[in-house]
Design a protein around this motif. Structure first.
Motif, PDB file in Angstrom:
ATOM      1  N   TYR A  94       1.022  -1.151   0.385  1.00  0.00           N
ATOM      2  CA  TYR A  94      -0.228   0.101   0.123  1.00  0.00           C
ATOM      3  C   TYR A  94       1.341   1.328   0.198  1.00  0.00           C
ATOM      4  N   THR A  95       0.251   2.594  -0.096  1.00  0.00           N
ATOM      5  CA  THR A  95       1.532   3.428   0.112  1.00  0.00           C
ATOM      6  C   THR A  95       1.747   3.736   1.145  1.00  0.00           C
ATOM      7  N   SER A  96       3.701   4.105   1.502  1.00  0.00           N
ATOM      8  CA  SER A  96       3.771   4.586   2.355  1.00  0.00           C
ATOM      9  C   SER A  96       3.517   5.621   3.293  1.00  0.00           C
ATOM     10  N   SER A  97       3.395   5.888   4.895  1.00  0.00           N
ATOM     11  CA  SER A  97       2.969   6.816   5.518  1.00  0.00           C
ATOM     12  C   SER A  97       3.755   7.954   4.759  1.00  0.00           C
ATOM     13  N   ILE A  98       5.027   7.803   4.188  1.00  0.00           N
ATOM     14  CA  ILE A  98       6.064   9.032   3.974  1.00  0.00           C
ATOM     15  C   ILE A  98       5.680   9.337   2.590  1.00  0.00           C
ATOM     16  N   GLN A  99       5.093   8.613   1.757  1.00  0.00           N
ATOM     17  CA  GLN A  99       4.189   9.291   0.749  1.00  0.00           C
ATOM     18  C   GLN A  99       3.483   9.702   0.300  1.00  0.00           C
ATOM     19  N   LEU A 100       2.714   8.902   1.409  1.00  0.00           N
ATOM     20  CA  LEU A 100       1.358   9.945   2.145  1.00  0.00           C
ATOM     21  C   LEU A 100       1.766  11.353   3.094  1.00  0.00           C
ATOM     22  N   ALA A 101       2.389  11.235   3.722  1.00  0.00           N
ATOM     23  CA  ALA A 101       2.720  12.991   4.203  1.00  0.00           C
ATOM     24  C   ALA A 101       2.852  13.597   2.957  1.00  0.00           C
ATOM     25  N   SER A 103       2.089  13.583  -0.353  1.00  0.00           N
ATOM     26  CA  SER A 103       1.627  14.381  -0.816  1.00  0.00           C
ATOM     27  C   SER A 103       0.262  15.422  -0.219  1.00  0.00           C
ATOM     28  N   LYS A 104       0.544  15.267   1.131  1.00  0.00           N
ATOM     29  CA  LYS A 104      -0.634  16.413   1.825  1.00  0.00           C
ATOM     30  C   LYS A 104       0.052  17.219   1.744  1.00  0.00           C
ATOM     31  N   MET A 105       1.447  17.727   1.811  1.00  0.00           N
ATOM     32  CA  MET A 105       2.191  18.656   1.945  1.00  0.00           C
ATOM     33  C   MET A 105       2.504  19.228   0.114  1.00  0.00           C
ATOM     34  N   GLN A 106       2.157  18.852  -0.408  1.00  0.00           N
ATOM     35  CA  GLN A 106       2.295  18.510  -2.064  1.00  0.00           C
ATOM     36  C   GLN A 106       3.725  19.118  -2.412  1.00  0.00           C
ATOM     37  N   GLU A 107       4.494  18.538  -1.910  1.00  0.00           N
ATOM     38  CA  GLU A 107       6.303  18.039  -2.216  1.00  0.00           C
ATOM     39  C   GLU A 107       6.893  16.607  -2.413  1.00  0.00           C
ATOM     40  N   SER A 108       7.532  17.412  -3.612  1.00  0.00           N
ATOM     41  CA  SER A 108       8.745  16.419  -4.074  1.00  0.00           C
ATOM     42  C   SER A 108       8.668  15.146  -3.254  1.00  0.00           C
ATOM     43  N   TRP A 109       9.592  14.256  -2.818  1.00  0.00           N
ATOM     44  CA  TRP A 109       9.992  13.827  -2.348  1.00  0.00           C
ATOM     45  C   TRP A 109      10.775  12.393  -2.781  1.00  0.00           C
ATOM     46  N   ASN A 192       2.087   9.689  14.165  1.00  0.00           N
ATOM     47  CA  ASN A 192       2.658  11.169  12.676  1.00  0.00           C
ATOM     48  C   ASN A 192       3.869  10.374  11.926  1.00  0.00           C
ATOM     49  N   VAL A 193       3.736  10.917  10.972  1.00  0.00           N
ATOM     50  CA  VAL A 193       5.053  11.380  10.034  1.00  0.00           C
ATOM     51  C   VAL A 193       5.554  12.766  10.293  1.00  0.00           C
ATOM     52  N   VAL A 194       6.744  13.072  10.833  1.00  0.00           N
ATOM     53  CA  VAL A 194       7.348  14.633  10.170  1.00  0.00           C
ATOM     54  C   VAL A 194       8.076  14.927   9.277  1.00  0.00           C
ATOM     55  N   ILE A 195       7.958  16.440   8.721  1.00  0.00           N
ATOM     56  CA  ILE A 195       9.100  16.001   7.393  1.00  0.00           C
ATOM     57  C   ILE A 195       9.501  17.380   7.385  1.00  0.00           C
ATOM     58  N   LEU A 196      10.625  17.619   7.937  1.00  0.00           N
ATOM     59  CA  LEU A 196      11.542  18.713   7.576  1.00  0.00           C
ATOM     60  C   LEU A 196      12.018  19.493   6.586  1.00  0.00           C
ATOM     61  N   LYS A 197      12.125  20.810   6.359  1.00  0.00           N
ATOM     62  CA  LYS A 197      12.572  21.120   5.241  1.00  0.00           C
ATOM     63  C   LYS A 197      13.111  22.641   5.587  1.00  0.00           C
TER      64      LYS A 197
END
Length: 397
Positions: A94-101, A103-109, A192-197
């Protein structure tokens, strides 16, 4: 035997083919949360709890039709990587939590650095992420978004803003952009998943940090492996990204800090007998964005607390060279390297004797360096203390 990834939207996110396979199977395996997504399944259910060895043994003997449910992508920090080595699995992610996060952020990964703190120590996180522009972090209750924010602030890594995605595809899904200050003061769901930018670009320090960039003992300043010697020692250690390194007599921590930046996926362990110097080392870690174990003690005491290293640096031996070298070489991994800085010919002769007795291949670099220094409108050279750099390589066992 099939392994199917499932999201927090439960059966609603599964393909019709997957639903059919689940309905046809004799045994449905999964975590309690996953099995609750399929209350209409009336045949045998096995809950995944605790260690996997007993479950794996059962499944190896199983002759019936089995489906295993796992969160997201089973091969992304999931059970798939473990069980696929022991069971004849067909894996359907299935889609990983990272991919989903993302996609919600609308940021390439595709350019993101991904790190899991789930069930792991945060030790070493600073050097792992230093200079990286985009980082995805898998968290747990201990390494929560609040704890990560406090950690980053302690290392002055305030160039990062955060995006926190909670309960992805679940009923209580929530996604937010936050500053580190806001993240530290906010409560979050445990899922939860945290993305730092990076908000502003910060580059990593290059090899050979200037001596005056380290906090040092005062007034007798100078108890530091000088930059020029330090870089020579580091190249003799032949560190790799995942090396385990010991720094014995770390003092300011200059060698350990540079080693941690090179071996950023490995680990560094330092020991120092002087309490004031150790305090400087700990402060220098924060200043230079490195996070490693540094303890108070006189080697070889306390070395049993450290894992077996690939590389050892000895800046000072404290007068117990024979016992120290015996301990170090016995613990050094096969083909590992030990590098010593020695200032006197008597200590050089003693080190050579011990290392050869211990079966090491030994080489010596005599470093006599001078640095330019202005004098009025002219330039002269000022010598550094000459030093012997002794390198011992352990054989294969």
């Amino acid at each position: 035997m099939k392994m199917i990834g499932i999201g927090d939207n439960g059966a609603a996110g599964l393909l019709p083919q997957y639903i059919e396979w689940i309905n046809e199977c004799d045994v449905l395996v999964g975590g309690e949360r996953h099995l609750q997504f399929l209350p209409s399944f009336e045949k045998e259910k096995k809950v995944i709890k605790g260690g996997l060895s007993a479950l794996t043994a059962e499944l190896q003997e199983e002759t019936r039709n089995v489906v295993i449910l796992v969160s997201g992508d089973p091969l992304f920090y999931g059970l798939g990587g473990v069980l696929a080595k022991k069971l004849p699995l067909e894996i359907y992610p299935y889609t990983s939590s990272i991919q989903l996060a993302f996609s919600k952020m609308q940021e390439s990964w595709q350019d993101a650095y991904i790190v899991s703190l789930h069930g792991r120590s945060i030790k070493g996180f600073a050097q792992k992420i230093d200079g990286r522009k985009k980082i995805a972090v898998l968290t747990d209750e201990t390494n929560s978004p609040q704890a990560i924010a406090a950690y980053l602030k302690s290392f002055n890594m305030t160039e990062y803003d955060a995006f926190v995605a909670e309960n992805l595809e679940g009923e209580n899904e929530r996604c937010r952009f936050l500053s580190l200050d806001e993240m530290e003061q906010t409560s979050f769901s445990t899922l939860n998943v945290v993305i730092l930018k990076q908000r502003i670009a910060i580059e990593r320090a290059s090899l050979g940090i200037p001596d005056d960039a380290f906090l040092q003992r005062k007034p007798d300043k100078g108890l530091i492996t000088k930059r020029e010697i330090r870089t020579l020692c580091l190249q003799e250690l032949k560190l790799k990204e995942n090396s385990i390194v010991w720094d014995i007599g770390t003092c300011t921590g200059s060698v350990a800090i540079e080693a941690a930046k090179i071996a950023r996926e490995g680990a560094v362990y330092a020991i120092e007998k002087n309490e004031g110097d150790l305090e400087n080392c700990l402060e220098n870690q924060l200043k230079h964005r490195t996070d490693f174990v540094a303890v108070l003690g006189k080697a070889p005491d306390r070395l049993e607390e450290f894992p077996d290293p690939h590389a050892i640096f000895i800046g000072g031996n404290g007068g117990n060279m024979e016992r120290l070298l015996q301990t170090c070489i016995s613990r050094l991994q096969p083909n590992g390297r030990l590098v010593m800085n020695i200032a006197t010919i008597e200590n050089l002769a003693e080190a050579m004797s011990h290392l050869k007795t211990l079966g090491c291949e030994v080489s010596i670099l005599q470093a006599q360096l001078s640095k330019s220094k202005p004098i009025l409108h002219l330039t002269r050279f000022e010598p550094l203390n000459p030093i012997y750099i002794v390198t011992a390589q352990k054989g294969q066992e």
